[in-house]
Design an enzyme around this catalytic site. Structure first.
Site, PDB file in Angstrom:
ATOM      1  N   GLY A  10       0.830  -1.195   0.000  1.00 39.24           N
ATOM      2  CA  GLY A  10       0.000   0.000   0.000  1.00 39.24           C
ATOM      3  C   GLY A  10       0.868   1.250   0.000  1.00 39.24           C
ATOM      4  N   THR A  12       1.277   3.744   2.250  1.00 40.07           N
ATOM      5  CA  THR A  12       2.049   3.913   3.482  1.00 40.07           C
ATOM      6  C   THR A  12       3.100   2.814   3.602  1.00 40.07           C
ATOM      7  OG1 THR A  12       0.165   4.944   4.625  1.00 40.07           O
ATOM      8  CG2 THR A  12       1.939   4.056   5.994  1.00 40.07           C
ATOM      9  N   ARG A  34       0.734 -10.983  -0.492  1.00 39.56           N
ATOM     10  CA  ARG A  34      -0.023 -12.034  -1.181  1.00 39.56           C
ATOM     11  C   ARG A  34       0.577 -12.425  -2.523  1.00 39.56           C
ATOM     12  NH1 ARG A  34      -5.885  -9.310  -0.476  1.00 39.56           N
ATOM     13  NH2 ARG A  34      -4.570  -7.459  -0.709  1.00 39.56           N
ATOM     14  N   LEU A  70      -1.845  -2.475   6.901  1.00 41.50           N
ATOM     15  CA  LEU A  70      -2.696  -3.108   5.895  1.00 41.50           C
ATOM     16  C   LEU A  70      -4.071  -2.445   5.892  1.00 41.50           C
ATOM     17  CD1 LEU A  70      -2.950  -5.514   3.895  1.00 41.50           C
ATOM     18  CD2 LEU A  70      -3.818  -6.858   5.817  1.00 41.50           C
ATOM     19  N   GLY A  71      -4.679  -2.350   4.739  1.00 39.44           N
ATOM     20  CA  GLY A  71      -6.020  -1.781   4.677  1.00 39.44           C
ATOM     21  C   GLY A  71      -6.555  -1.772   3.259  1.00 39.44           C
ATOM     22  N   TYR A 122     -16.792   1.821   9.317  1.00 38.46           N
ATOM     23  CA  TYR A 122     -15.328   1.890   9.236  1.00 38.46           C
ATOM     24  C   TYR A 122     -14.716   2.268  10.583  1.00 38.46           C
ATOM     25  CZ  TYR A 122     -10.683   3.113   7.483  1.00 38.46           C
ATOM     26  OH  TYR A 122      -9.329   3.173   7.276  1.00 38.46           O
ATOM     27  N   LYS A 126     -12.273  -0.154  12.915  1.00 37.21           N
ATOM     28  CA  LYS A 126     -10.933   0.263  13.327  1.00 37.21           C
ATOM     29  C   LYS A 126     -10.824   0.299  14.850  1.00 37.21           C
ATOM     30  CE  LYS A 126      -8.801   0.902   9.400  1.00 37.21           C
ATOM     31  NZ  LYS A 126      -7.619   0.085   9.030  1.00 37.21           N
ATOM     32  N   LEU A 149      -5.110  10.815   4.417  1.00 40.85           N
ATOM     33  CA  LEU A 149      -3.739  10.581   3.972  1.00 40.85           C
ATOM     34  C   LEU A 149      -3.549  11.101   2.550  1.00 40.85           C
ATOM     35  CD1 LEU A 149      -3.107   6.959   5.292  1.00 40.85           C
ATOM     36  CD2 LEU A 149      -2.242   9.096   6.246  1.00 40.85           C
ATOM     37  N   ARG A 156      -7.628   6.744  -5.684  1.00 44.07           N
ATOM     38  CA  ARG A 156      -8.873   6.855  -4.936  1.00 44.07           C
ATOM     39  C   ARG A 156      -9.480   8.230  -5.213  1.00 44.07           C
ATOM     40  NH1 ARG A 156      -7.309   4.184   0.969  1.00 44.07           N
ATOM     41  NH2 ARG A 156      -6.412   2.247   0.155  1.00 44.07           N
TER      42      ARG A 156
END
Length: 218
Positions: A10, A12, A34, A70-71, A122, A126, A149, A156
């Site tokens: 990702g 970050t 993965r 992760l996200g 969400y 979290k 961020l 996005r």
């Protein structure tokens, strides 16, 4: 030190891994992904894993400090159930493996407004993750709760538009507390926090970007 990273592909995570590889205090960086990544470095060790089967990789989560960034988004995941699998279950299994292997320092990227009692899916998810990780009782836990961020080359659309609006407002002297946080600055703060041995609540300020960090020793 040996660093362990989940979420390395990702925005970050990429900044974090690059900075860890360039940090002389870290002599090994293990990432759990993965699929193969296009990164080569003598300090880097890539573990290609199936996050659905933690029993196959949990023994490899062994080091000095674990970073969890992760996200996914609801749009990319396709459903709330699929998003929770990535944003909660995969991360919790990684944290549990780290604790079982005596990793002392755990650093988690959560989100501003995270609250297990929130009515917002969400924020609730979290918040539940934060509480679950705290209950593992690491020697040291640092939880970052950034707001919006700023990702390099982000795809996005909503995030990009929101960032532009806030930046415009910032120029007018508005919404200063919501200034977008560049992911490379967040990564830098995460690494800095791994080198702080104190406990209790603290915050880290880099430049004019403010990011809350909650440290607990339970």
């Amino acid at each position: 030190m040996k660093a362990l990273v989940i979420g390395a592909t990702g925005a970050t995570g990429k900044d974090l891994v690059n900075q860890l590889l360039n940090d002389k205090e870290f002599d090994e960086v293990d990432i759990f992904v993965r699929k193969p990544v296009d990164i080569q470095d003598e300090k880097l060790k890539v573990h290609i894993v199936n996050f659905e089967k933690p029993e196959e990789w949990k023994d490899m989560v062994n080091g000095d400090v674990a970073f969890s960034c992760l996200g996914t988004t609801l749009k990319d995941a396709g459903s709330k159930e699929a998003q929770k699998k990535v944003d909660f279950y995969y991360q919790f299994e990684f944290a549990k493996a780290a604790k079982d292997n005596d990793v002392e320092d755990y650093i988690l990227v959560s989100a501003y407004g995270a609250n297990p009692k929130s009515k917002i899916f969400y924020s609730k998810m979290k918040g539940e993750l934060e509480e679950a990780v705290k209950q593992l009782h690491f020697n040291k836990i640092t939880i970052f709760k950034p707001g919006m961020l700023e990702r390099t080359n982000s795809e996005r659309t909503g995030e990009v538009l929101g960032s532009r609006i806030i930046k415009f407002a910032n120029k007018l002297g508005l919404l200063e507390s919501q200034k977008p946080l560049p992911t490379n600055i967040l990564a830098k703060a995460m690494i800095k926090s791994s080198k702080i041995k104190s406990n209790g609540y603290s915050s880290i300020k880099l430049g004019n970007i403010f990011c809350f960090a909650e440290k607990t020793n339970e």
